[in-house]
Design an enzyme around this catalytic site. Sequence first.
Site, PDB file in Angstrom:
ATOM      1  N   THR A 220       0.886  -1.042  -0.133  1.00 44.32           N
ATOM      2  CA  THR A 220       0.154  -0.111  -0.112  1.00 44.32           C
ATOM      3  C   THR A 220       0.842   1.095  -0.099  1.00 44.32           C
ATOM      4  OG1 THR A 220      -1.655  -1.060   1.578  1.00 44.32           O
ATOM      5  CG2 THR A 220      -1.865   1.424   1.356  1.00 44.32           C
ATOM      6  N   VAL A 249     -13.144  -5.349   1.444  1.00 50.58           N
ATOM      7  CA  VAL A 249     -12.587  -4.085   1.107  1.00 50.58           C
ATOM      8  C   VAL A 249     -11.801  -3.685   2.547  1.00 50.58           C
ATOM      9  CG1 VAL A 249     -13.181  -1.557   1.441  1.00 50.58           C
ATOM     10  CG2 VAL A 249     -14.451  -3.420  -0.213  1.00 50.58           C
ATOM     11  N   GLY A 250     -10.300  -3.175   2.360  1.00 51.10           N
ATOM     12  CA  GLY A 250      -9.619  -3.043   3.605  1.00 51.10           C
ATOM     13  C   GLY A 250      -9.915  -1.786   4.137  1.00 51.10           C
ATOM     14  N   THR A 271      -0.736   1.800   6.616  1.00 48.19           N
ATOM     15  CA  THR A 271      -0.452   0.637   5.767  1.00 48.19           C
ATOM     16  C   THR A 271      -0.401  -0.540   6.631  1.00 48.19           C
ATOM     17  OG1 THR A 271       1.807   0.922   5.979  1.00 48.19           O
ATOM     18  CG2 THR A 271       0.776   1.783   4.042  1.00 48.19           C
TER      19      THR A 271
HETATM   20  N1  ASP Z   1      -3.852  -1.958   4.386  1.00 49.68           N
HETATM   21  C1  ASP Z   1      -3.993  -2.532   3.160  1.00 49.68           C
HETATM   22  C2  ASP Z   1      -5.544  -3.382   3.435  1.00 49.68           C
HETATM   23  O1  ASP Z   1      -5.409  -3.942   4.401  1.00 49.68           O
HETATM   24  C3  ASP Z   1      -3.124  -3.641   3.051  1.00 49.68           C
HETATM   25  C4  ASP Z   1      -1.622  -3.241   3.215  1.00 49.68           C
HETATM   26  O2  ASP Z   1      -1.249  -2.128   3.637  1.00 49.68           O
HETATM   27  O3  ASP Z   1      -0.627  -4.093   3.205  1.00 49.68           O
HETATM   28  O4  ASP Z   1      -6.040  -3.517   2.396  1.00 49.68           O
END
Ligand code: ASP
Length: 370
Positions: A220, A249-250, A271
């Site tokens: 991210t 959805v994150g 992130t």
């Molecule tokens: N935060 C992102 C999500 O959960 C993934 C990531 O940052 O690695 O979709």
Amino acid sequence: MMNRRQWITGSAAVAASVASLKASQGTGAKKPVVISSANGLAACAKANEMIRSGADTLDAVIAGVNIVELDPNDTSVGYGGLPNEDGVVELDASVMHGPTKRAGAVAAIQGIKTPSKIAKLVMEQTTHVMIVGDGALRFAEAHGYQKEDLLTEKSRTAWLVWKQSLHTPGGFNNWVSMQQNLEQETRNPPMKQLRSSFPQVSDEVLAWAWDMAVHPTYGTINCLGLNEKGEISGVTTTSGLAWKIPGRVGDSPIIGAGLYVDQEVGGAGSTGVGELNIRVVGAHTVVESMRRGMSPKEAVLEVLKRVSKLYNDDKKLLDQLDIEFYALRVDGEHAAGSLWGSHRSYKTYSVNDGGESRHEPCVFLYGKEG
Ligand code: ASP
């Protein structure tokens, strides 16, 4: 319960903190500052250069993250991002524009390399804040974008390796709790078996793919930009959690979780494991802590404490979780923080306040040996 006197004292302190931030903005002519997650050195440089030549802060940070979205070698964002359970890349993104207090987001959008641009279109062209799934793709197509295949050879191989890893006890499984996944013993890559299944693929890529298969959270980009007038904007864009259930959805497109900007105070983003962040509404929590007078560093540590509480401060489980927060205050002060680190080994974030971008150390909640 808070009594009236405490309440008055509390709100007076918040008002004083905001007034002092405003005063610091009033002195103006701060140098432009752009910060981002560690993968954003080029993004910060691009955004700062644009801000210096007079571009709007949101246009600048979006142009910065577009570099990462379009990079097939970054497997956590945009084109080349790791796909969902079905092998399809689904992207999430959000934007916030401080001066006009507006926001836009897309979630689970397929086939568009630069979802941050579509999030901005949602903000500018509609009365909505978020459009998801097929509707988001059709909205992008209506604005002249064409659906493309976002899978690369590398991300397709990683997906197939993940499928194979499901036969082993170390395989990451979306259909059980995160805790169960964390308690699984992860083995070293079964190189012999992987080599025979993927004879064309190098050992290096296979070892990486195995690591992604058993530890799927990665990547991210969050980017926050401030100009010399004190205007601030932010963007967060991602391919999300690798191997997710289609439609998951994150935190990245959730305003308040993956991104929050308040022109009076500053901006924040995150992130890492989105499911943790959504439960503490992380970016909003960071901005509110700064509003109450905390420094960016104190604010990111405060939200990390709340994440830790989700697991009752169980360090054995927390040890395997990856989450970072980034904060940029309107007076130009910034910080980023992660759960774990040591003075020899720590996470970093990218900063550009003129000239070359650099990595700065993240503060951490829990220290590790070494
Ligand atoms: N935060 C992102 C999500 O959960 C993934 C990531 O940052 O690695 O979709």
